[in-house]
Design an enzyme around this catalytic site. Structure first.
Site, PDB file in Angstrom:
ATOM      1  CG  HIS A 103      35.029  42.251  48.429  1.00 16.27           C
ATOM      2  ND1 HIS A 103      35.694  41.408  47.576  1.00 16.27           N
ATOM      3  CD2 HIS A 103      34.289  43.070  47.649  1.00 16.27           C
ATOM      4  CE1 HIS A 103      35.380  41.709  46.324  1.00 16.27           C
ATOM      5  NE2 HIS A 103      34.512  42.708  46.344  1.00 16.27           N
ATOM      6  CG  HIS A 105      29.951  45.039  47.705  1.00 16.72           C
ATOM      7  ND1 HIS A 105      30.664  46.066  47.128  1.00 16.72           N
ATOM      8  CD2 HIS A 105      30.437  43.897  47.148  1.00 16.72           C
ATOM      9  CE1 HIS A 105      31.528  45.571  46.258  1.00 16.72           C
ATOM     10  NE2 HIS A 105      31.411  44.253  46.251  1.00 16.72           N
TER      11      HIS A 105
END
Length: 140
Positions: A103, A105
């Site tokens: 992931h 950010h």
């Protein structure tokens, strides 16, 4: 879901098994609001297919992430008017990865928001050491 991914929170979100505030979604990627945001507007970009880290990410997925990050960064800037933006992506526990599903950010930054992102103490390397490291990496 592949074996070992049964407890992956991002796999469950991608499959609609857990709720999330979705900012963007296509066949390959999702962007969701971080459930534990560092600042207002903290967004996560996740691939729908499980990949633990950047080392496991298929090249076509990796190629789709940065254009989406740029698009979302522009939307965050327009909607929330931050003073800056950090793009952060951790790989491995030592690097600060907590959820072991790739992931990225997008963290909007505001003057005096109190968020600190530190790199630690800088290394002092000679030009020769830097050249040797560059050669070792480039040779792989």
């Amino acid at each position: 879901m592949m074996a070992g991914q049964n407890d992956c929170v991002f796999c469950k979100i991608a499959q609609g098994q857990l709720p999330a505030h979705i900012v963007y979604e296509d066949a390959q990627l999702m962007a969701i609001m971080d459930a534990f945001p560092a600042t207002q507007g903290h967004v996560l970009i996740i691939p729908k297919a499980h990949a633990e880290s950047i080392y496991d990410l298929p090249p076509e997925t990796a190629a789709a992430i940065l254009p989406l990050a740029q698009e979302l960064a522009r939307k965050i800037k327009t909607a929330l008017h931050p003073d800056g933006l950090n793009i952060l992506q951790n790989n491995g526990k030592t690097a600060g990865q907590v959820v072991f599903h790739y992931h990225m950010h997008l963290i909007p930054r505001y003057t005096d928001d109190g968020v600190v992102i530190k790199h630690g103490r800088p290394l002092t390397l000679t030009k020769e050491e830097l050249a040797g490291i560059a050669q070792r990496i480039g040779a792989q």
